[in-house]
Scaffold this motif. Structure first.
Motif, short mmCIF file in Angstrom:
data_model
loop_
_atom_site.label_atom_id
_atom_site.label_comp_id
_atom_site.label_asym_id
_atom_site.label_seq_id
_atom_site.Cartn_x
_atom_site.Cartn_y
_atom_site.Cartn_z
N PHE A 67 0.81 -1.79 0.22
CA PHE A 67 0.06 -0.09 -0.24
C PHE A 67 0.54 1.10 -0.04
N LEU A 68 2.09 1.05 -0.13
CA LEU A 68 3.09 2.60 0.03
C LEU A 68 3.62 2.42 -1.46
N SER A 69 3.34 3.49 -2.20
CA SER A 69 4.19 4.14 -2.86
C SER A 69 5.81 3.91 -2.75
N SER A 70 7.02 4.28 -3.92
CA SER A 70 7.87 4.18 -3.34
C SER A 70 7.91 6.12 -3.35
N GLU A 71 7.28 6.79 -3.64
CA GLU A 71 7.37 8.46 -3.85
C GLU A 71 7.06 8.37 -2.03
N GLU A 72 5.80 7.30 -2.28
CA GLU A 72 5.70 7.85 -0.16
C GLU A 72 6.43 7.32 1.07
N ARG A 73 7.04 6.25 -0.10
CA ARG A 73 8.59 5.60 1.44
C ARG A 73 9.21 6.76 1.19
N MET A 74 9.50 7.36 0.17
CA MET A 74 11.02 8.69 -0.20
C MET A 74 10.62 9.81 0.42
N LYS A 75 9.21 10.17 0.67
CA LYS A 75 8.98 11.13 1.92
C LYS A 75 9.05 10.77 3.64
N MET A 76 8.89 9.47 3.09
CA MET A 76 8.55 9.10 4.98
C MET A 76 10.38 8.87 5.46
N GLU A 77 10.43 8.58 4.44
CA GLU A 77 12.18 8.22 4.79
C GLU A 77 12.86 9.57 4.82
N LYS A 78 12.78 10.81 4.47
CA LYS A 78 12.95 12.69 4.56
C LYS A 78 12.30 12.88 5.76
N GLU A 79 11.28 12.75 6.07
CA GLU A 79 10.59 12.76 7.49
C GLU A 79 11.70 12.67 8.14
N VAL A 80 11.49 11.57 8.24
CA VAL A 80 12.74 10.79 9.58
C VAL A 80 13.79 11.06 9.39
N ALA A 81 14.41 11.49 8.55
CA ALA A 81 16.25 11.84 8.24
C ALA A 81 15.75 14.04 9.10
N ASP A 82 14.55 13.91 8.91
CA ASP A 82 14.94 15.50 9.15
C ASP A 82 14.78 15.67 10.41
N ALA A 83 13.79 14.69 10.53
CA ALA A 83 13.47 14.02 12.46
C ALA A 83 15.12 14.13 12.92
N ILE A 84 15.28 13.26 12.59
CA ILE A 84 16.60 12.88 12.95
C ILE A 84 17.84 13.53 13.45
N ASP A 85 17.90 14.01 12.51
CA ASP A 85 19.12 15.61 12.29
C ASP A 85 19.00 16.47 13.47
N ASN A 86 17.58 16.70 13.52
CA ASN A 86 17.29 18.24 14.10
C ASN A 86 16.88 17.95 15.62
N SER A 87 17.11 16.52 16.01
CA SER A 87 17.12 15.81 16.99
C SER A 87 18.32 15.27 18.09
N VAL A 88 19.10 14.59 16.93
CA VAL A 88 20.62 15.51 17.26
C VAL A 88 21.33 16.39 17.46
N LYS A 89 21.09 17.04 16.93
CA LYS A 89 21.37 18.59 17.15
C LYS A 89 20.70 18.62 18.28
N VAL A 90 19.81 19.01 18.82
CA VAL A 90 19.16 19.82 20.50
C VAL A 90 19.76 18.55 21.10
N LEU A 91 20.02 17.27 21.62
CA LEU A 91 20.81 16.74 22.21
C LEU A 91 21.85 16.69 22.54
N ASP A 92 22.66 17.19 21.39
CA ASP A 92 24.19 17.06 21.16
C ASP A 92 24.30 18.80 21.85
N GLU A 93 23.97 19.75 21.79
CA GLU A 93 23.59 21.25 22.27
C GLU A 93 23.37 21.15 24.16
N ARG A 94 22.93 19.92 24.45
CA ARG A 94 22.58 20.22 25.83
C ARG A 94 23.78 19.01 26.65
N LYS A 95 24.55 18.53 25.85
CA LYS A 95 25.41 17.68 26.66
C LYS A 95 26.43 18.59 26.60
#
Length: 86
Positions: A58-86
């Motif tokens: 039920f997931l097109s390749s375009e939807e999968r790529m969009k979801m992977e991009k959302e996750v990559a951005d979310a991980i990048d943002n979260s790493v920045k925040v966590l690393d700034e706290r340490k």
């Protein structure tokens, strides 16, 4: 039926996959990784499924790529925040 065994958020799989791709499990401790998962998952919309195989049909390749991009951005943002706290 036991909800926590039968239903899960597909983004959890994508977040763990991305963490593996970045090798963060090799350089960060369990508390950091747990915080990272929570922060990243709170930045993406939930996508609840019962079986991984459902996503293959039920997931097109375009939807999968969009979801992977959302996750990559979310991980990048979260790493920045966590690393700034340490």
């Amino acid at each position: 039926m036991k909800l926590d065994d039968d239903v899960h958020n597909y983004y959890e799989h994508l977040v763990l996959e991305r963490i593996g791709q970045l090798g963060l499990q090799e350089t960060k401790d369990a508390d950091y990784l747990a915080d990272l998962c929570c922060m990243a998952l709170n930045q993406v919309p939930p996508k609840y499924i019962r079986y991984e195989v459902d996503m293959a049909f039920f997931l097109s390749s375009e939807e999968r790529m969009k979801m992977e991009k959302e996750v990559a951005d979310a991980i990048d943002n979260s790493v920045k925040v966590l690393d700034e706290r340490k």
